[in-house]
Design an enzyme around this catalytic site. Structure first.
Site, PDB file in Angstrom:
ATOM      1  N   TYR A  66      79.348 -17.306 -12.173  1.00 47.67           N
ATOM      2  CA  TYR A  66      80.757 -17.612 -11.931  1.00 47.67           C
ATOM      3  C   TYR A  66      81.294 -16.722 -10.811  1.00 47.67           C
ATOM      4  CZ  TYR A  66      80.482 -19.817 -16.582  1.00 47.67           C
ATOM      5  OH  TYR A  66      80.132 -20.588 -17.668  1.00 47.67           O
ATOM      6  N   HIS A 135      71.498 -19.608 -19.716  1.00 48.62           N
ATOM      7  CA  HIS A 135      72.510 -20.594 -19.326  1.00 48.62           C
ATOM      8  C   HIS A 135      71.936 -22.007 -19.220  1.00 48.62           C
ATOM      9  CE1 HIS A 135      76.445 -20.744 -16.712  1.00 48.62           C
ATOM     10  NE2 HIS A 135      76.436 -21.653 -17.644  1.00 48.62           N
ATOM     11  N   ALA A 224      96.348 -33.781 -18.212  1.00 45.62           N
ATOM     12  CA  ALA A 224      96.914 -33.069 -17.066  1.00 45.62           C
ATOM     13  C   ALA A 224      96.637 -33.777 -15.744  1.00 45.62           C
ATOM     14  CB  ALA A 224      96.354 -31.645 -17.014  1.00 45.62           C
TER      15      ALA A 224
END
Length: 344
Positions: A66, A135, A224
């Site tokens: 990230y 991951h 959204a």
């Protein structure tokens, strides 16, 4: 029934896997604080971390990929200030290249496992990682070798508990036989239920906690946005996700109608209903679940935490049941490194 829009207490705690740490029943995904969802306000993001802890959220989730390590560095001051109060989770395996922002590789070889762990420890400023995930799985590397290398880190005191992400039920069982796995992190939501094919059952059988990422369908379930290519910033990675653009987006937006209907009945938001569904679905399977919705806003954090108070009726669950089977488009443009691609 009326549900307050924001949480004004502290959420319950659960054990993260057999023998694992006690954590709040909802965690916080920190990825968007550094990358992928457009510009971020660092001060607002730090306020969100504080709001999370105040609400009883204690599992904070990051990864070395990230922001190319920047998310771990961003979390370091917060971790230092609250080390004894939080459970810190990070991940390895997705390899990126500073020279090519589009490059994604997956590495599970033992040497890389150690290299990645040492780098994460430095960036986070800690001596031990509470929960260390693989991951993504590289099928070319024997799982016993990868998990064996992770287990070495536990024996050396650099990692406390092990986790996996995006593995099948068979792979979870194989890994658990090498070293106990505390948590399985994979996408699980009203829009994404492929993990129920084998991974959820295996986790329940083994006493592994399930940590759903993207429990809000990367924000789509909140209502959204309706079409990522039209409604989101140019740098937002969701503009390239098959589910959120074009005809797929139009099809999927229509699937939110029953979510809104249930939300109205509870005086809640669609996001709260989606989070309540994940919690309740997991209970039906007999396993502990700690979803990690991501947000950069303290108000949204408190809204998400309030979802832990909601109980859906059997009729409401039945109304929501067909949604996932009607979703148009895959979770990613390339599904190669997801557990769904390796299901028998």
């Amino acid at each position: 029934m009326t549900v307050v829009s924001q949480y004004d207490g502290t959420i319950e705690q659960v054990e993260l896997g057999r023998g694992g740490p006690l954590v709040g029943v909802q965690g916080l995904g920190c990825m968007g604080m550094s990358e992928f969802y457009g510009d971020t306000d660092e001060a607002a993001a730090r306020a969100t971390l504080d709001a999370a802890l105040a609400a009883g959220v204690t599992l904070f989730d990051t990864a070395d990929t990230y922001g190319l390590g920047r998310n771990e560095e961003f979390l370091a001051p917060f971790v230092a200030a609250h080390r004894q109060e939080i459970t810190l989770a990070t991940k390895f395996a997705i390899e990126r290249d500073n020279e090519d922002p589009h490059h994604r590789g997956v590495r599970n070889d033992p040497g890389y496992v150690r290299q990645a762990a040492e780098a994460s420890l430095r960036r986070l400023g800690v001596d031990v990682i509470d929960l260390y995930y693989m991951h993504r799985r590289d099928p070319a590397v024997p799982l016993a070798e990868s998990v064996g290398a992770m287990a070495e880190l536990v024996r050396e005191g650099k990692v406390r508990h092990l986790g996996l992400s995006e593995v099948t039920g068979a792979e979870l069982r194989e890994a658990h036989a090498v070293h106990p796995i505390a948590a399985l992190q994979s996408e699980w939501s009203l829009f994404s239920r492929d993990v129920e094919r084998s991974a959820v059952g295996a986790a329940a059988e083994l006493g592994v906690a399930f940590v759903p990422y993207s429990p809000l369908g990367r924000g789509f379930l909140t209502g959204a946005f309706a079409d990522a290519s039209r409604d989101l910033a140019a740098e937002d990675f969701r503009r390239h996700q098959p589910r959120f653009t074009g005809e797929n987006a139009r099809t999927n937006a229509a699937l939110l109608a029953p979510v809104r209907e249930v939300a109205a009945a509870h005086g809640a938001s669609p996001a709260q209903i989606a989070l309540a569904w994940v919690q309740q679905r997991a209970r039906l399977h007999g396993l502990t679940v700690v979803p990690i919705p991501g947000t950069r806003k303290a108000a949204r954090l408190r809204e998400n935490a309030a979802a832990t108070r909601i109980t859906l009726t059997e009729a409401e669950l039945a109304l929501l049941e067909p949604i996932a089977s009607r979703v148009a488009g895959d979770r990613y443009p390339d599904m190669t490194f997801t557990s769904a691609s390796r299901e028998a």
